[in-house]
Write a protein that holds these residues in place. Sequence first.
Motif, PDB file in Angstrom:
ATOM      1  N   ASP A 163      48.478  59.600 -11.703  1.00 50.68           N
ATOM      2  CA  ASP A 163      49.350  58.492 -10.458  1.00 50.68           C
ATOM      3  C   ASP A 163      50.559  58.254 -10.512  1.00 50.68           C
ATOM      4  N   ALA A 164      50.476  59.578  -9.643  1.00 53.19           N
ATOM      5  CA  ALA A 164      51.823  60.610  -9.869  1.00 53.19           C
ATOM      6  C   ALA A 164      52.160  60.371  -8.051  1.00 53.19           C
ATOM      7  N   LEU A 165      50.946  60.595  -7.259  1.00 50.78           N
ATOM      8  CA  LEU A 165      51.095  59.700  -5.984  1.00 50.78           C
ATOM      9  C   LEU A 165      49.944  58.778  -5.408  1.00 50.78           C
ATOM     10  N   PRO A 166      50.148  58.416  -4.566  1.00 50.57           N
ATOM     11  CA  PRO A 166      48.997  57.478  -4.162  1.00 50.57           C
ATOM     12  C   PRO A 166      48.479  58.032  -2.778  1.00 50.57           C
ATOM     13  N   LEU A 167      47.495  58.638  -3.350  1.00 53.61           N
ATOM     14  CA  LEU A 167      46.417  60.424  -3.045  1.00 53.61           C
ATOM     15  C   LEU A 167      45.491  59.536  -3.312  1.00 53.61           C
ATOM     16  N   SER A 168      44.877  59.590  -1.755  1.00 51.44           N
ATOM     17  CA  SER A 168      42.880  59.721  -2.193  1.00 51.44           C
ATOM     18  C   SER A 168      42.516  61.060  -1.755  1.00 51.44           C
ATOM     19  N   VAL A 169      41.472  61.851  -1.830  1.00 56.03           N
ATOM     20  CA  VAL A 169      41.182  62.564  -1.476  1.00 56.03           C
ATOM     21  C   VAL A 169      39.495  62.241  -0.343  1.00 56.03           C
ATOM     22  N   VAL A 170      39.096  62.925   0.646  1.00 56.66           N
ATOM     23  CA  VAL A 170      37.922  62.682   1.584  1.00 56.66           C
ATOM     24  C   VAL A 170      37.630  63.970   1.050  1.00 56.66           C
ATOM     25  N   ALA A 171      35.507  64.671   0.905  1.00 56.35           N
ATOM     26  CA  ALA A 171      35.698  65.300   1.368  1.00 56.35           C
ATOM     27  C   ALA A 171      34.383  65.834   2.726  1.00 56.35           C
ATOM     28  N   ALA A 172      35.030  66.062   3.546  1.00 54.90           N
ATOM     29  CA  ALA A 172      34.061  66.617   4.667  1.00 54.90           C
ATOM     30  C   ALA A 172      33.204  67.593   4.132  1.00 54.90           C
ATOM     31  N   ILE A 173      31.650  66.751   4.383  1.00 51.99           N
ATOM     32  CA  ILE A 173      30.959  67.790   4.110  1.00 51.99           C
ATOM     33  C   ILE A 173      30.110  68.892   5.583  1.00 51.99           C
ATOM     34  N   THR A 174      30.923  69.793   5.146  1.00 50.52           N
ATOM     35  CA  THR A 174      30.642  70.572   7.166  1.00 50.52           C
ATOM     36  C   THR A 174      29.063  70.649   7.111  1.00 50.52           C
ATOM     37  N   THR A 175      28.512  70.735   6.041  1.00 52.06           N
ATOM     38  CA  THR A 175      26.794  71.905   5.757  1.00 52.06           C
ATOM     39  C   THR A 175      26.568  72.590   4.596  1.00 52.06           C
ATOM     40  N   THR A 176      25.687  72.043   3.639  1.00 52.55           N
ATOM     41  CA  THR A 176      25.196  72.082   2.287  1.00 52.55           C
ATOM     42  C   THR A 176      24.967  73.428   1.628  1.00 52.55           C
ATOM     43  N   ALA A 177      24.785  74.718   2.908  1.00 48.00           N
ATOM     44  CA  ALA A 177      24.373  76.026   2.487  1.00 48.00           C
ATOM     45  C   ALA A 177      25.570  76.416   1.410  1.00 48.00           C
ATOM     46  N   PRO A 178      25.076  77.227   0.638  1.00 49.43           N
ATOM     47  CA  PRO A 178      25.641  78.314   0.264  1.00 49.43           C
ATOM     48  C   PRO A 178      26.523  79.116   0.862  1.00 49.43           C
ATOM     49  N   LYS A 179      27.491  79.559   0.896  1.00 48.58           N
ATOM     50  CA  LYS A 179      28.849  80.593   1.393  1.00 48.58           C
ATOM     51  C   LYS A 179      28.091  81.856   1.804  1.00 48.58           C
ATOM     52  N   THR A 180      28.768  82.440   2.887  1.00 50.02           N
ATOM     53  CA  THR A 180      27.897  84.155   2.621  1.00 50.02           C
ATOM     54  C   THR A 180      28.424  85.209   1.471  1.00 50.02           C
ATOM     55  N   MET A 181      29.544  84.517   1.183  1.00 47.55           N
ATOM     56  CA  MET A 181      30.364  86.000   0.544  1.00 47.55           C
ATOM     57  C   MET A 181      31.078  85.444  -0.221  1.00 47.55           C
ATOM     58  N   SER A 182      31.080  84.812  -1.603  1.00 48.84           N
ATOM     59  CA  SER A 182      32.111  84.305  -2.799  1.00 48.84           C
ATOM     60  C   SER A 182      33.498  84.958  -2.732  1.00 48.84           C
ATOM     61  N   SER A 183      34.180  84.045  -3.362  1.00 44.10           N
ATOM     62  CA  SER A 183      35.518  83.981  -3.581  1.00 44.10           C
ATOM     63  C   SER A 183      35.969  85.516  -3.825  1.00 44.10           C
ATOM     64  N   SER A 184      35.362  85.557  -5.143  1.00 42.02           N
ATOM     65  CA  SER A 184      35.945  86.872  -5.691  1.00 42.02           C
ATOM     66  C   SER A 184      35.809  88.443  -4.815  1.00 42.02           C
ATOM     67  N   GLU A 185      34.426  88.047  -3.958  1.00 42.52           N
ATOM     68  CA  GLU A 185      34.732  88.792  -2.709  1.00 42.52           C
ATOM     69  C   GLU A 185      35.088  89.248  -1.659  1.00 42.52           C
ATOM     70  N   GLY A 186      36.116  88.235  -1.469  1.00 38.80           N
ATOM     71  CA  GLY A 186      36.702  88.037   0.028  1.00 38.80           C
ATOM     72  C   GLY A 186      37.869  88.162  -0.815  1.00 38.80           C
ATOM     73  N   LYS A 191      39.057  68.975   3.269  1.00 37.19           N
ATOM     74  CA  LYS A 191      39.134  68.094   2.190  1.00 37.19           C
ATOM     75  C   LYS A 191      40.626  67.488   2.982  1.00 37.19           C
ATOM     76  N   VAL A 192      40.538  66.044   3.335  1.00 35.75           N
ATOM     77  CA  VAL A 192      41.276  65.352   3.939  1.00 35.75           C
ATOM     78  C   VAL A 192      42.258  64.404   3.238  1.00 35.75           C
ATOM     79  N   LEU A 193      43.841  64.787   2.869  1.00 35.81           N
ATOM     80  CA  LEU A 193      44.598  64.376   2.189  1.00 35.81           C
ATOM     81  C   LEU A 193      44.755  62.606   3.128  1.00 35.81           C
TER      82      LEU A 193
END
Length: 289
Positions: free
Chosen positions: A170-193, A287-289
């Motif tokens: 509760d340190a900030l009056p923050l809400s987060v909205v996640a806008a899902i543009t696709t549910t498909a898995p990404k083509t390159m993992s974060s580690s690889e990227g 993700k929209v703050l």
Amino acid sequence: MHATAIAPANIALVKYWGKRDRALNLPAAGSISVTLGGLETRTSLRFDDDLEEDRVTLNGAMDAGTTVRVRRFLQFVRERFDVAFHAHVETENSFPTGAGLASSASGFAALALAVDKALGLDLPPAALSALARHGSGSAARSLVDGFAEMHPGTREDGEDAYATQLAAPDALPLSVVAAITTTAPKTMSSSEGMEHCRKTSPYHAAWIGQVAIDLEAMRTAIAAADLGAVGEIAEHNAMCMHADMLAARPPVRYWNAGTVTVLDHVAELRTSGTDAWCTIDAGPQVKVL
């Protein structure tokens, strides 16, 4: 020797993108995140002396990539804590998997919690966070409520690389909205990227340097409960990370047309007087703050 655990995803406000040690999953720089409600992983773990290998299901089905990562993590657990057994692992996400919504963070945080309970380790928070980091660097932050800071550490063994609470939920009056543009898995993992950017992007060193600047500014903004500063720093930091990706050869481009559309809408919201800022992890979701 069994347990079920639930852990949430988190969204980095100052991003983790780069490793100083790939084998130990040690970050090249620190990061700051906020832990989310509503995006969760539930993992059940049972050690079984009749098994000859670990058996893993994700959302009720076999997944080759997940199985490899979970087996690697459990092998580390066996070696670290002198465990002789393999395990059944059943994990379910309440949100799209591998699509840039930090499913690996919540997944390995939940698995680390389940391991701790099943083996009766009773690890202190720092050690539990460090354990989760071996599965996913961002998982270390998902074990911290509210705002978390990941410390990259300096030790070669990585024992000082873990997350701690920076501020309460509760340190900030923050809400987060996640806008899902696709549910498909990404083509390159974060580690690889990350590794690809380290090797080929001329901006990567500058990105690591920028993180240090943004960490200090973000700590100050959160301590002051200044949502405007938090949002501006987070959006700028995300754009810097993706600039590093786009400068790689070939570029790492997670965005799609929907990503850009959401960015445009949020910019319009600000123009019309609504306080809103964007952040994007290694994926197409905004993700929209």
